[in-house]
Design an enzyme around this catalytic site. Structure first.
Site, PDB file in Angstrom:
ATOM      1  N   GLU A 195       6.999  -5.622   8.213  1.00 48.34           N
ATOM      2  CA  GLU A 195       6.224  -5.062   7.098  1.00 48.34           C
ATOM      3  C   GLU A 195       6.707  -3.657   6.739  1.00 48.34           C
ATOM      4  OE1 GLU A 195       2.256  -5.127   8.554  1.00 48.34           O
ATOM      5  OE2 GLU A 195       2.283  -7.284   8.982  1.00 48.34           O
ATOM      6  N   HIS A 234       1.758  -3.669  15.077  1.00 48.16           N
ATOM      7  CA  HIS A 234       2.220  -2.535  14.271  1.00 48.16           C
ATOM      8  C   HIS A 234       2.233  -1.317  15.192  1.00 48.16           C
ATOM      9  CE1 HIS A 234       2.872   0.284  11.069  1.00 48.16           C
ATOM     10  NE2 HIS A 234       2.668  -0.610  10.120  1.00 48.16           N
ATOM     11  N   LYS A 287       0.813  -1.215   0.000  1.00 48.96           N
ATOM     12  CA  LYS A 287       0.000   0.000   0.000  1.00 48.96           C
ATOM     13  C   LYS A 287       0.847   1.266   0.000  1.00 48.96           C
ATOM     14  CE  LYS A 287      -0.552  -0.120   5.055  1.00 48.96           C
ATOM     15  NZ  LYS A 287       0.087  -1.442   5.252  1.00 48.96           N
TER      16      LYS A 287
END
Length: 780
Positions: A646, A565, A437
């Site tokens: 990530e 996250h 993204k």
């Protein structure tokens, strides 16, 4: 926000249903249906009738999107574009039931879509199509059926087939064998495609049919042809109980044509000759052919599955599938001149510099097996250095060579390669799964793929974009903790098993639509100083961990590990340390709940944009040291837990530089009364600079340009920089010191690779979604 499809979808969906006559069925069967009834049926499928022709055997209709054929006991409906063909099935069955007709066989087939993400549900996902079709058929027929996918997933179109048949039953007459030849073509020769444009020299549809060479295929048949405004062609030809139908989408960039012959005698239909004739009409780069027969016959001339392509084409593959209650389909593909790559993805720019981003559906990166392949595929220019001076000189050359005015991105793949090496040196136990993204640039993805990265995807479009690289689904973590039902079904169909969850609701959806998933429990772990907070939306609180693990066990969901996250653009190393400690507690709770196979820790994103200091070392603050220390304490080497992360911004932010043309200037007054200057540039808040609103970015810029006095000693004026739209909010910089510039100069914005053009729009008619992209590979 839903963006428009980048081109018309030519690939058709095809539905064929055979019916049994009942005692009350009128002699003409389905042909008894009135025009209003047919209009209502087609309205469900989002298309309408344009023209009609008939003979003693059946009625043929040209539609706004493809064709409809109505026999007494059989109906064939083909639709293209973004039609909803399967929504018409319940209406069809209801109309048939009113005529005392009972469905005994249903066949649904289609090629791969060129723009699958723009299809309405369920058509974007074959498994979802099958599920809806079986539900609509109901009864014995819905409970039967088989679904098949033929062809190479990485090289060209695939053929999708669903067949449901009640089989031989007492009292049911045997169905006559029906032979069907379907030819699908992409990337038509522009000269040939021009025949189907309704330009100033247009005469008639009949003249188009003759001039294109189509008429020579149809000797003896009654032709009903139509040329659409401004372009496009459809034709039905009726010939006894057989028909031919042709549909053409001629627009360059997504040109497509299909030719179907149905009902001709299999012993006399020479498929190889027809393919050769059709190829001469369209000269496509790619051809796919499906040969089908609806009943098992010992002398079927196509049973051997042999098809010869014209000499200019090289066969790329063949597959044959027999059906449970008789019949088979053979599927072939070929490429012009022996090309073996996937459906060609246009380059980042054409000879005139026009953008081609998003014009194709398969990445050229699917061919890449090395860094050298990526550089060759994307025409990456070598640069000795990737500093501002070298990039500015390269941008000036690009502007001059291509006559550019619209925004220009230069992506430094060399920077990405150096960041990869720096990551593996700094955190050798942590495997990067790049966050798509952040920036879904095709060359960036291809390079990271060959370097060994996995990918963090959050939507079905991102999953397909990564799989198009030729990677196995095991290289993907579906790191969206709250997925739509269609997302979950899509992941299951594509074999993407690793995903995240943080609620009982998500576990219930996974159990319903993807029970084989390997799920990661996402924990809430916030860095309060992060640029973008995520804990307000995602992540389980510590008090809920045991409950979620228990629910997963009750539903039979395998919990593979834990994820978190700390927030996008995090700066506090202690946030990672605390989160890894929480993850260790969750692993212990998982073991207590019976999840003994937990073997994966995903430490998420949040890593700041990778930059190098003067000594060539990457600057990540104290994050690597904190991560390594926490892993050593809680998940030491040899514990059996694999660690992934990530990163998105880390790889993408510093790798991309944006240049924008100054096309408007105005003198003004600074708040203190001195001179000031206003400028208008070709990108703004509704384009790449949306990062000011949504990513809390702080932009820097430097002048590049023809006549800009940017050297030492130049007067710097407080300057306001506006974007191109008519909205006053579209302001990029205020009171920013810049030298005096004029129309025709350029502003260069570094570090524009993260969360920029991926969030752009086409507001006010300024399409910022497809900027010019050029690639370089710097050595330092």
């Amino acid at each position: 926000m839903a963006l428009p499809c980048p081109g018309f979808e030519g690939s058709e969906k095809r539905l064929e249903v055979d019916f049994c006559f009942g005692p009350g069925t009128p002699p003409c069967g389905l042909r008894t249906l009135s025009r209003p009834q047919l209009d209502g049926l087609l309205e469900k499928a989002s298309c309408c009738i344009v023209s009609r022709t008939s003979n003693a055997h059946f009625d043929a209709y040209v539609l706004s999107e493809s064709s409809l054929f109505v026999f007494p006991d059989r109906l064939v409906l083909k639709t293209c574009g973004t039609t909803k063909l399967l929504d018409a099935v319940p209406e069809l069955l209801g109309l048939a039931a009113a005529l005392d007709l009972q469905a005994r066989r249903c066949k649904y087939s289609r090629a791969s879509f060129l723009f699958p993400e723009h299809q309405p549900m369920p058509h974007g996902d074959f498994s979802a199509e099958v599920q809806q079709l079986r539900a609509s058929l109901g009864g014995n027929l819905g409970a039967l059926g088989s679904a098949y996918v033929l062809g190479d997933a990485l090289n060209g179109l695939q053929w999708h087939v669903f067949v449901a048949d009640v089989g031989p039953r007492a009292g049911l007459p045997a169905l006559a064998p029906v032979y069907t030849l379907e030819i699908c073509m992409t990337h038509l020769c522009p000269t040939k495609a021009a025949n189907f444009v309704r330009g100033p020299d247009f005469v008639s549809a009949a003249a188009t049919t003759a001039a294109s060479g189509i008429g020579a295929l149809l000797l003896g048949a009654a032709v009903d042809d139509y040329v659409f405004e401004p372009c496009g062609y459809s034709m039905n030809a009726v010939d006894g109980a057989a028909f031919t139908t042709i549909h053409v989408t001629p627009e360059e960039g997504f040109s497509y044509a299909s030719v179907e012959l149905c009902g001709y005698a299999g012993a006399t239909l020479d498929a190889s000759t027809v393919v050769e004739q059709v190829a001469a009409i369209f000269n496509p780069e790619r051809i796919s052919v499906a040969l089908s027969v609806d009943q098992s016959l010992p002398c079927c001339p196509w049973a051997a599955g042999v098809l010869a392509f014209p000499s200019a084409y090289t066969a790329a593959g063949a597959a044959c599938q027999a059906f449970a209650h008789g019949g088979r389909t053979s599927f072939y593909s070929a490429a012009l001149g022996g090309v073996t790559n996937p459906i060609p993805f246009p380059g980042p720019y054409a000879a005139d510099g026009s953008s081609q981003r998003g014009a194709g559906r398969r990445l050229r990166g699917a061919l890449a097996r090395s860094v050298a392949d990526v550089l060759a595929l994307y025409d990456a220019a070598p640069l000795a250095r990737g500093d501002a001076g070298a990039l500015d000189a390269h941008i000036k050359c690009l502007v001059a060579a291509h006559g550019l005015e619209d925004p220009v991105y230069v992506v430094d793949l060399g920077m990405v390669a150096r960041l990869w090496a720096a990551w593996t040196a700094a955190m050798p136990r942590v495997a990067p799964f790049y966050a798509v993204k952040c920036n879904d640039d095709e060359a960036l993805l291809a390079l990271l793929a060959v370097l060994g990265a996995g990918f963090d995807c959050a939507s079905e479009a991102e999953v397909d974009r990564v799989l198009a690289l030729g990677l196995p689904p095991g290289r993907i973590v579906y790191a969206n903790a709250c997925k739509r039902p269609r997302d979950i079904r899509h992941a299951a169909a594509r074999g993407v098993d690793l995903t995240t969850f943080d609620t009982p609701s998500e576990l219930a959806k996974l159990a319903a639509w993807h029970p084989r998933t390997r799920a990661l429990l996402r924990l809430r772990a916030d860095d309060l100083a992060a640029r973008c907070q995520l804990g307000n939306k995602y992540g389980a609180e510590p008090k809920d961990v045991s409950m979620l693990l228990r629910v997963a066990a009750e539903l039979g969901i395998e919990v593979a590990g834990v994820s978190f996250h700390v927030g996008s653009g995090a700066t506090n190393p202690a946030a990672f340390s605390a989160a890894i400690a929480l993850a260790a507690d969750a692993f212990a709770a998982g073991a207590a709940a019976g999840h003994t196979g937990m073997d994966l820790l995903d430490i998420g994103g949040g890593f700041c944009g990778g930059t190098f200091d003067a000594s060539g070392r990457v600057d990540l603050g104290g994050v690597p040291a904190a991560v390594n220390a926490a892993l050593a304490e809680h998940f030491p080497p040899g514990c059996g837990v694999r660690v992934i992360a990530e990163p998105g911004r880390y790889f993408a932010e510093a790798a991309a530089t944006l240049a924008c043309l100054v096309y408007g200037v105005r003198d003004g007054r600074a708040p203190g009364g001195g001179p000031a200057r206003d400028y208008w540039i070709t990108d703004g808040l509704y384009g790449s600079m949306n990062c000011l609103l949504y990513d809390h970015a702080v932009l820097a810029c430097r002048p590049l340009g023809r006549g800009a006095k940017s050297g030492a000693g130049a007067q710097l004026l407080p300057s306001t920089v506006f974007g191109p739209t008519c909205d006053g909010l579209d302001t990029v910089l205020r009171d920013h010191p810049l030298p005096r510039m004029e129309n025709g100069d350029w502003l260069v914005f570094p570090k524009m690779g993260a969360y920029t053009h991926t969030g752009a729009s086409a507001f006010n008619g300024f399409d910022a979604t497809s900027p010019h992209v050029f690639y370089v590979f710097s050595q330092a």
